[in-house]
Design a protein around this motif. Structure first.
Motif, short mmCIF file in Angstrom:
data_model
loop_
_atom_site.label_atom_id
_atom_site.label_comp_id
_atom_site.label_asym_id
_atom_site.label_seq_id
_atom_site.Cartn_x
_atom_site.Cartn_y
_atom_site.Cartn_z
N THR A 7 0.88 -1.16 0.00
CA THR A 7 0.00 0.00 0.00
C THR A 7 0.91 1.21 0.00
O THR A 7 1.86 1.24 0.73
N THR A 46 2.76 -1.77 -5.44
CA THR A 46 1.56 -1.18 -6.02
C THR A 46 1.85 -0.79 -7.46
O THR A 46 2.89 -0.20 -7.74
N TYR A 212 -9.44 -7.96 -8.51
CA TYR A 212 -9.27 -6.83 -7.61
C TYR A 212 -10.61 -6.35 -7.06
O TYR A 212 -11.65 -6.44 -7.72
N LYS A 215 -11.30 -0.58 -3.34
CA LYS A 215 -11.13 -0.12 -1.97
C LYS A 215 -11.48 1.34 -1.82
O LYS A 215 -12.04 1.77 -0.79
N THR A 224 -8.38 3.28 -5.86
CA THR A 224 -7.48 2.25 -5.36
C THR A 224 -8.17 0.90 -5.42
O THR A 224 -9.27 0.73 -4.89
N GLU A 226 -7.62 -3.26 -4.63
CA GLU A 226 -6.80 -4.19 -3.87
C GLU A 226 -7.05 -5.63 -4.31
O GLU A 226 -8.17 -6.01 -4.64
N SER A 240 -1.98 -4.15 -5.21
CA SER A 240 -2.94 -3.08 -5.44
C SER A 240 -2.61 -2.32 -6.72
O SER A 240 -1.48 -2.37 -7.21
N ARG A 242 -3.16 1.58 -8.18
CA ARG A 242 -3.50 2.95 -7.81
C ARG A 242 -3.62 3.78 -9.08
O ARG A 242 -2.66 3.89 -9.85
#
Length: 532
Positions: A7, A46, A212, A215, A224, A226, A240, A242
């Protein structure tokens, strides 16, 4: 393989302009560390990338544009997909399928033991509810389920879909970027407000089966995603994803160069792409997708109501010079009336000799020589250059062309405007929803279709032939009908085909495993991409 958790908060890292560490700009520090934007001090991984603009709401039965497909592909899944780089249909949540001889009944054998992100079963009964939700929401992609007469679930892994009439495009509907997605009936019921079918909740959450989970969804800022630990398929490498909203491509380029992004999926100017191709620290992948860059003419108002003028435009442009200059060998001038991966190459050739004579003969007789030429900004710098090259080429004929930018939202609203408020000429894209010509015709030519039938063309005979074509049992018979439609439309001279649009994805050299979507090459399979 063991992976460390990931993260990396934007507020704690991505302030690449202005934030300093001991007098050293953080952006420089990132670059000096070899682009470690995606790895924090705990080695959490990420994948970071930008969007040029916000996507539409991430509701799988509403979202109907290109910018958000990457999010949909990450959180949701359909029955089938296109094999990357081809129009071949391959398994998704359906392991296999059969089609009845009368082409009315499709029987899908589902992957067993697939669960939604809420832990409930993604079985045949859930698929029936998913079809019902898309039909009830009745937004753009609802036409894909409109032809379903009934759906049945004889057992949890068998889904039987019966159509009201044969449709040889149905599996293509199921494979396209806006495909019918599996949506958790439990999540919809639990989060519905009144009879909204959880539309409000799905603006910031998801209810899919994808690799995924959503989030965070902050419009105008970031999304985002995850990794879903209960995913049935191949486990994604990145924990993750982003996605930052960065409206300026120049800013995206700066942040990519400084290591704040791992990849930029689209939008770079052609000279920048060519430079990246020569830089060993980066990879630049160029792929022509399904979309074709096209010059549309306003047949409903202004000087181009004159059919003879439109037909003269079909030969007036040196299309090869325009395409070569704007795209610098990354694509070729269109030699077919339809994109080659949607219709057999050579079946409807378009390669007229350049001849400005007919246009030069008509221009002096026009009531006005002023022409408003717009280009759609979502197509980036090359589209602007195409528009300016058209302006330059046509200037000697006496047409006085003004070039302007048109945001995508304005393009999508053109169908709602009176004809006289639409531009005389428009540089924009043409493509269907799938790699099947029906989906191009149905959204660009169908009477009353919105929003992409921007100039609101309508012809009952074309509508009738469309419906006839998709009921044909063989590809040869279907294409014979499409040839009839092509003859009608080409005689109307509604547009000038220019080229298949090259999509350019640029990434750091450490990014690997890119498996691109056949229809939208700037979208990749989220559980295939890795870091080396």
């Amino acid at each position: 393989m063991t992976r460390s958790p990931i993260t990396l908060d934007r507020r704690g890292f991505l302030k690449v302009s202005g934030l300093t560490v001991g007098g050293l700009a953080l952006a420089n520090l990132v670059a000096a560390c070899g682009g470690e934007a995606s790895v924090d001090g705990a080695r959490n991984l990420t994948l970071r990338m930008p969007f040029l603009q916000d996507m539409q709401v991430p509701d799988p039965d509403i979202m109907y544009e290109g910018e958000g497909v990457q999010v949909m592909r990450s959180c949701y899944e359909g029955l089938v997909n296109y094999k990357s780089g081809t129009s071949e249909i391959v398994p998704g949540l359906a392991e296999s399928w059969t089609v009845s001889e009368d082409q009315l009944t499709y029987t899908f054998k589902l992957v067993p033991d697939v669960t939604f992100h809420d832990g409930t079963a993604a079985d045949a009964a859930a698929w029936i509810k998913s079809f019902e939700r898309r039909a009830a929401i009745n937004e753009g992609p609802a036409y894909m389920v409109a032809g379903i007469a009934k759906s049945e679930a004889p057992d949890p892994t068998t889904l039987v879909v019966t159509l009201t009439e044969p449709n040889n495009a149905f599996l293509h509907y199921a494979a396209c970027p806006w495909q019918m997605f599996a949506v958790s009936p439990t999540a919809v019921e639990s989060n519905a407000v009144g009879d909204d079918l959880a539309q409000e909740w799905l603006k910031t959450h998801d209810a899919g089966t994808g690799p995924y989970v959503m989030k965070e969804f902050v419009p105008g800022s970031q999304y985002t995603l995850e990794r879903f630990d209960g995913y049935w398929g191949e486990e994604p490498y990145f924990e993750s994803i982003r996605i930052e909203i960065v409206p300026e491509i120049s800013t995206q380029k700066l942040q990519l160069d400084q290591g704040a992004f791992d990849l930029v999926a689209k939008g770079f100017a052609i000279p920048d792409v060519l430079n990246y191709k020569q830089n060993p620290q980066f990879k630049a992948i160029t792929t022509t997708g399904a979309s074709m860059m096209t010059l549309y003419m306003n047949f409903g108002a202004g000087v181009f109501t004159d059919k003879a003028l439109r037909q003269a435009m079909m030969t007036a442009l040196d299309r090869a010079a325009i395409v070569d200059t704007a795209f610098q060998s990354l694509t070729e001038v269109q030699s077919n009336f339809w994109p080659e991966n949607m219709f057999p190459e050579g079946l409807v050739p378009f390669d007229p000799p350049v001849d400005t004579g007919p246009l030069e003969a008509i221009v002096p007789t026009l009531p006005s020589k002023n022409v408003d030429l717009a280009w759609v900004t979502s197509n980036g710098a090359p589209a602007q250059q195409v528009a300016e090259l058209i302006q330059t080429q046509l200037a000697p004929t006496g047409l006085e062309i003004t070039v302007r930018a048109m945001p995508s939202a304005e393009w999508f609203d053109m169908a709602n405007q009176p004809a006289e408020r639409r531009p005389d000429l428009l540089v924009a894209t043409m493509g269907g929803d799938a790699l099947h010509l029906d989906t191009a015709m149905r959204i660009f030519l169908r009477t009353g279709a919105k929003p992409l039938n921007a100039f609101q063309y309508g012809n009952p005979e074309v509508d009738r032939l469309m419906d006839e074509a998709i009921a044909k049992p063989t590809e040869t018979e279907m294409n014979q009908v499409y040839l009839q439609i092509t003859e009608l439309v080409r005689d109307e001279a509604l547009w000038v085909p220019l080229c298949r649009i090259p999509q350019n994805m640029v990434m750091h050299a450490y990014v690997d495993g890119i498996e691109q979507d056949s229809y939208i090459p700037y979208v990749f399979s989220p559980n295939k991409i890795t870091r080396v």
